[in-house]
Design a protein around this motif. Structure first.
Motif, PDB file in Angstrom:
ATOM      1  N   THR A 142      44.455  37.123  40.855  1.00 31.63           N
ATOM      2  CA  THR A 142      44.324  36.009  41.798  1.00 31.63           C
ATOM      3  C   THR A 142      45.495  35.982  42.773  1.00 31.63           C
ATOM      4  OG1 THR A 142      43.209  34.747  40.056  1.00 31.63           O
ATOM      5  CG2 THR A 142      43.975  33.507  41.961  1.00 31.63           C
ATOM      6  N   SER A 143      46.686  36.316  42.274  1.00 29.62           N
ATOM      7  CA  SER A 143      47.875  36.283  43.148  1.00 29.62           C
ATOM      8  C   SER A 143      47.727  37.273  44.307  1.00 29.62           C
ATOM      9  CB  SER A 143      49.135  36.592  42.337  1.00 29.62           C
ATOM     10  OG  SER A 143      49.153  37.945  41.918  1.00 29.62           O
ATOM     11  N   ASN A 155      57.715  36.386  47.890  1.00 27.38           N
ATOM     12  CA  ASN A 155      58.197  37.436  46.992  1.00 27.38           C
ATOM     13  C   ASN A 155      57.062  37.841  46.055  1.00 27.38           C
ATOM     14  OD1 ASN A 155      59.328  38.870  44.812  1.00 27.38           O
ATOM     15  ND2 ASN A 155      61.323  37.899  45.112  1.00 27.38           N
ATOM     16  N   PRO A 156      56.545  39.058  46.149  1.00 28.14           N
ATOM     17  CA  PRO A 156      55.345  39.430  45.374  1.00 28.14           C
ATOM     18  C   PRO A 156      55.560  39.355  43.865  1.00 28.14           C
ATOM     19  CG  PRO A 156      56.311  41.369  46.443  1.00 28.14           C
ATOM     20  CD  PRO A 156      57.023  40.170  47.006  1.00 28.14           C
ATOM     21  N   THR A 157      56.734  39.803  43.378  1.00 31.53           N
ATOM     22  CA  THR A 157      56.948  39.843  41.917  1.00 31.53           C
ATOM     23  C   THR A 157      56.990  38.444  41.323  1.00 31.53           C
ATOM     24  OG1 THR A 157      58.239  41.862  42.223  1.00 31.53           O
ATOM     25  CG2 THR A 157      58.416  40.754  40.094  1.00 31.53           C
ATOM     26  N   SER A 158      57.808  37.565  41.904  1.00 28.61           N
ATOM     27  CA  SER A 158      57.936  36.210  41.357  1.00 28.61           C
ATOM     28  C   SER A 158      56.631  35.433  41.525  1.00 28.61           C
ATOM     29  CB  SER A 158      59.094  35.470  42.025  1.00 28.61           C
ATOM     30  OG  SER A 158      58.975  35.507  43.428  1.00 28.61           O
ATOM     31  N   PHE A 159      55.926  35.625  42.669  1.00 26.06           N
ATOM     32  CA  PHE A 159      54.657  34.932  42.881  1.00 26.06           C
ATOM     33  C   PHE A 159      53.631  35.372  41.843  1.00 26.06           C
ATOM     34  CE2 PHE A 159      50.487  34.550  45.059  1.00 26.06           C
ATOM     35  CZ  PHE A 159      50.489  33.175  45.251  1.00 26.06           C
ATOM     36  N   LEU A 160      53.608  36.648  41.546  1.00 29.77           N
ATOM     37  CA  LEU A 160      52.697  37.203  40.543  1.00 29.77           C
ATOM     38  C   LEU A 160      52.943  36.550  39.179  1.00 29.77           C
ATOM     39  CD1 LEU A 160      51.903  40.944  40.078  1.00 29.77           C
ATOM     40  CD2 LEU A 160      52.882  39.700  38.174  1.00 29.77           C
ATOM     41  N   LEU A 346      38.230  29.680  43.305  1.00 30.75           N
ATOM     42  CA  LEU A 346      38.646  30.913  42.643  1.00 30.75           C
ATOM     43  C   LEU A 346      39.715  30.644  41.588  1.00 30.75           C
ATOM     44  CD1 LEU A 346      38.678  34.053  42.464  1.00 30.75           C
ATOM     45  CD2 LEU A 346      40.508  34.003  44.191  1.00 30.75           C
ATOM     46  N   VAL A 347      40.717  29.833  41.932  1.00 33.86           N
ATOM     47  CA  VAL A 347      41.813  29.538  40.995  1.00 33.86           C
ATOM     48  C   VAL A 347      41.280  28.777  39.780  1.00 33.86           C
ATOM     49  CG1 VAL A 347      43.943  28.227  40.677  1.00 33.86           C
ATOM     50  CG2 VAL A 347      43.636  29.609  42.729  1.00 33.86           C
ATOM     51  N   GLN A 403      49.959  24.664  50.467  1.00 36.59           N
ATOM     52  CA  GLN A 403      48.532  24.830  50.184  1.00 36.59           C
ATOM     53  C   GLN A 403      48.309  25.370  48.775  1.00 36.59           C
ATOM     54  OE1 GLN A 403      46.689  27.019  53.316  1.00 36.59           O
ATOM     55  NE2 GLN A 403      44.613  26.497  52.723  1.00 36.59           N
ATOM     56  N   THR A 404      49.053  26.399  48.398  1.00 39.09           N
ATOM     57  CA  THR A 404      48.921  26.972  47.052  1.00 39.09           C
ATOM     58  C   THR A 404      49.318  25.956  45.994  1.00 39.09           C
ATOM     59  OG1 THR A 404      49.548  29.096  48.021  1.00 39.09           O
ATOM     60  CG2 THR A 404      49.509  28.970  45.627  1.00 39.09           C
ATOM     61  N   PHE A 405      50.370  25.182  46.282  1.00 40.45           N
ATOM     62  CA  PHE A 405      50.836  24.153  45.345  1.00 40.45           C
ATOM     63  C   PHE A 405      49.741  23.114  45.119  1.00 40.45           C
ATOM     64  CE2 PHE A 405      52.979  20.055  44.556  1.00 40.45           C
ATOM     65  CZ  PHE A 405      53.714  20.376  43.433  1.00 40.45           C
TER      66      PHE A 405
END
Length: 819
Positions: A142-143, A155-160, A346-347, A403-405
């Motif tokens: 999903t990330s 940041n892709p790693t922390s967001f993942l 989706l989430v 938005q994601t929050f």
């Protein structure tokens, strides 16, 4: 007013000089914070009240309240936001909310018992790992979708990792309350869910610490490595230094003595100090408080006192502030357009699918039945405060945008909200039990064992209950007496309630086990009595909301094959002799037990039978009176009186009320009763008793007379001719110096008091329980089990059902069953 180019609003002064000095209190930090707390608490409590019929945990109301007060609803009014939640006040609000959150996380750590996690079976461990792994993997997928659409440039790693943690978390405290609300704590589903959620919680915190370590502004891998190493060092320091220190303080706080104030002060300061250390390391201050809670000794009074000191202030005032602080950051309006709503769907889908399907499939592999496996899936999908903490940390670290929050907050709210109704729909554990014969005290074979479920909710009831049991045990040649002493404890939203629940069901053992140093003084009293007498006494506990605790009482009575349930009256006697109500909830509980009981019921009006302490068997010297008007309830009272008369220290006096020929005991009054089914419909009681009832009365009275002739030294009777209601009152007044009066609940007799708030006691019992009758005579009001009115049983009897073995044992460690 701050200019558009300013980086932050000007600082607020703490206090104002007052409105008479032409100052607006809302321009100052302290009065504004007071107003914010009052608004938040009042609003969230109102929502909690509205959500109560939906059987939702309070956290749901608090999350919704936070969102509604934010820019998504009420906060859309700029005037409201600028007046009550201006931007310049948010730093103070966030700081106070986070201080409260620190202490709440300490309580969460206290709830998690690593001993139970170590004892978690392979089944629960496998289900927990499945409930983490699949949602985490789906969260990673999903990330990628979110980063390609609405969460670019993060940041892709922390967001993942943040998304993986957000989707894989199970809120242990919220789940425990839902299980308790649905009466599933002691079922196989409840045990597995609690164990799996505890494992899940620990794993989620470790993953969150990793996510925070990798989400710093400095992207150097070496910095993240140092953060992780320092965090590991802090955990080791907590285990080998802080834990022994707390253990010393706990050891120096013995049972029955007040905990020293300096120990409380040291612990509360230690929580803050550890929070400072973890914040300095870079893994958030919350971890320090959480780790202190985990290493805190769970046994002994020290932990209980700490919970009492912290929980009310934190849970009632500070914690709702955190939900509002979170809600002010949540703007549902940012979810606009087809793409955003598609991402929300989706989430929610991936969160539910990962948890439910992962848990469901592994449960089936572990040979859990289909419906139970499905219920486990939905239970493990419960989110809560921990989810909001993860999301808020992600928002503060710029890992999650607005938005994601908002999408993730709505996901957490939706998944928790659906848990209770769906579990109720897919899994209704059938309360089954094998049929049994002896459901009344009156029986054809008096030599059989009499089983009694004696309920109590405070130490006040214990001496009278034990003295009543002692005087009811009969003789050794007759059937023995077996007593199940049930401590009624109210389940609340407080952490201490869940601590009790968790300990009570810990590995199927009660919390008064030897290993736990017999901490429950109420249970100790019954255990000590059981060891010193020929009565089998088995302590139990029921932890439930008082509006549903009657279900625990009735199902336990059926499971234990009880013939009589003893309930405490909802009033207690004050020193001046007047009767004071303990609250409507106790009265309602008694009424519901009377309606659904699978056996006879006795309500005990306690006026100190035998004094305020337990009376030794050799010192028992009671005068017991049975007021016999006729009817099945009076026959039950007489049967119990005959059993009591077997005790050498009890003398029984039976007064049979008779009327002149052609008259009835109603004396022209309109008699009413209440049906024992759900509608509690008022029914007419006929003039006098039916022919069959009169035959039953005559037959049982002749049995009593034959027994009385053989035991003339301890049993006597008289027939009292009464011609009016005042004659009955006069005859009863003559007995107001006796120790105990036994009477039926519903008889064909005129009400002896004009008004009564005690319908559960019937026409005669209501008078006997009044202060004008006596201040020294206890009263026991009986309702005999009637299979004709038992049309809505809580337990369905199945002839081939394998019931639990319930033969009492003498081993204290196996001497109870937690409800």
């Amino acid at each position: 007013m701050a200019t558009p180019n300013s980086t932050c609003p000007p600082p607020m002064k703490a206090t104002s000089d007052g409105a008479f000095q032409h100052e607006n209190p809302l321009d100052y930090a302290l009065p504004l914070l007071i107003l914010q707390i009052c608004v938040v608490v009042a609003f969230t409590r109102l929502l909690a009240f509205l959500c109560k019929p939906l059987r939702q945990p309070r956290v749901i109301a608090e999350v919704i309240g936070g969102i509604l007060l934010g820019p998504s609803a009420i906060g859309r009014s700029k005037t409201f936001l600028d007046t009550v939640f201006p931007k310049k006040s948010l730093t103070v609000l966030d700081t106070v909310a986070n201080v409260g959150l620190l202490y709440f996380l300490f309580l969460v750590g206290l709830e998690l018992d690593f001993r139970s996690i170590r004892r978690t079976g392979h089944k629960a461990l496998g289900i927990a790992l499945a409930g983490i792994t699949l949602p985490f993997v789906l969260g990673i997928g999903t990330s990628y979708v979110l980063r390609a659409t609405i969460s670019k440039h993060v940041n892709p790693t922390s967001f993942l990792i943040f998304m993986g943690v957000a989707l894989s978390i199970t809120a242990f405290p919220v789940l425990a309350r839902i299980l308790a609300e649905l009466k599933l704590l002691t079922t196989d589903v409840g045990r597995i869910a609690m164990s799996a959620a505890a494992v899940n919680d620990v794993a989620a915190w470790i993953l969150l610490a990793l996510a925070i370590a990798l989400s710093g502004s400095n992207t150097s891998p070496l910095v993240s490595l140092w953060v992780i190493l320092c965090a590991a060092a802090f955990v080791l320091f907590a285990i080998f230094v802080i834990k022994p220190l707390l253990a010393i303080m706990a050891k120096r706080s013995p049972e029955g003595e007040p905990v020293q104030e300096i120990y409380i002060c040291i612990t509360l300061t230690l929580i803050l100090a550890c929070s400072f250390v973890t914040d300095t390391i870079g893994i958030h201050a919350l971890f320090g408080a959480f780790v202190v809670g985990i290493v805190m000794p769970k046994d002994g009074p020290f932990a209980g006192v700490l919970i009492e000191k912290i929980e009310d202030l934190v849970m009632s005032l500070f914690l709702p502030l955190y939900f509002v602080s979170s809600g002010l950051k949540t703007n549902v309006a940012t979810i606009s357009g087809g793409l955003s709503w598609a991402m929300l769907v989706l989430v929610i889908f991936t969160a539910c699918f990962g948890k439910i399907v992962g848990t469901f499939l592994v449960s089936l592999l572990c040979k859990v039945p289909f419906r139970e496996a499905l219920a486990l899936g939905f239970l493990m999908n419960t989110k809560g405060l921990v989810e909001l903490i993860v999301l808020n940390i992600g928002k503060d670290r710029k890992v999650l945008n607005d938005q994601t929050f908002a999408i993730c907050v709505l996901m957490a709210l939706f998944t928790t909200f659906i848990t209770t109704p769906i579990v109720m729909a897919v899994y209704k554990p059938a309360r089954r039990g094998s049929p049994y014969t002896h459901k009344t005290v009156q029986r054809n074979d008096p030599d059989t064992e009499l089983r009694v479920l004696a309920c109590f909710h405070s130490t006040r009831n214990i001496p009278t209950l034990i003295n009543l049991i002692e005087s009811s045990r009969g003789t050794r040649k007759r059937g023995k007496l077996c007593v199940y002493a049930m401590h009624l404890m109210e389940l609340s939203e407080r952490p201490s309630a869940i601590t009790m629940v968790h300990t009570a069901r810990n590995n199927g053992m009660p919390f008064w086990n030897k290993k736990h140093d017999n901490r429950d003084q109420m249970v100790i009293a019954f255990q000590a009595y059981g060891h010193l007498s020929s009565v089998n006494v088995r302590p139990m506990t029921a932890i439930s909301a008082f509006n549903t605790i009657h279900e625990d009482i009735c199902t336990s009575a059926h499971q234990k094959r009880a013939a009589l349930i003893l309930l405490p009256f909802h009033k207690h006697q004050r020193f001046d002799g007047t009767m004071e109500s303990l609250g409507n909830s106790f009265s309602s509980m008694n009424g519901l037990v009377l309606s659904h009981a699978p056996c006879s019921v006795g309500i005990l009006v306690d006026r100190g039978l035998g004094g305020t302490s337990q009376v030794q068997a050799s010192d028992v010297s009671y005068t017991v009176v049975v007021a016999f008007f006729g009817g099945r309830d009076d026959r039950e009272a007489l049967a119990y009186g005959m059993r009591m008369a077997e005790h050498p220290g009890v003398s029984l006096a039976v007064v049979k009320f008779v009327v002149p020929a052609g008259e009835t005991l109603a004396f022209g009054a309109k008699l009413i009763g209440v049906t024992a089914n759900k509608d509690k419909k008022v029914i007419q009681v006929g003039e006098g008793t039916t022919y069959d009832e009169k035959q039953e009365d005559a037959h049982f009275w002749s049995e009593f007379l034959s027994v009385c002739c053989k035991n003339s030294t301890s049993m006597m009777y008289e027939e009292r001719l009464v011609e009016s209601k005042s004659d009955i009152i006069g005859a009863l007044r003559e007995k107001n110096k006796s120790n105990l009066i036994l009477v039926g609940r519903v008889q064909p007799v005129a009400p002896l008091v004009n008004r009564s708030d005690c319908p559960e006691l019937g026409p005669v019992g209501s008078y006997l329980a009044s202060s004008e009758f006596s201040t020294s005579t206890s009263v026991l009001v009986f309702q005999q089990y009637n299979p004709k009115t038992d049309v809505y049983p809580l337990v369905m009897e199945v002839s081939d059902y394998m019931n639990m073995p319930d033969t009492p044992t003498r081993s204290p460690s196996r001497d109870a069953h937690a409800i």
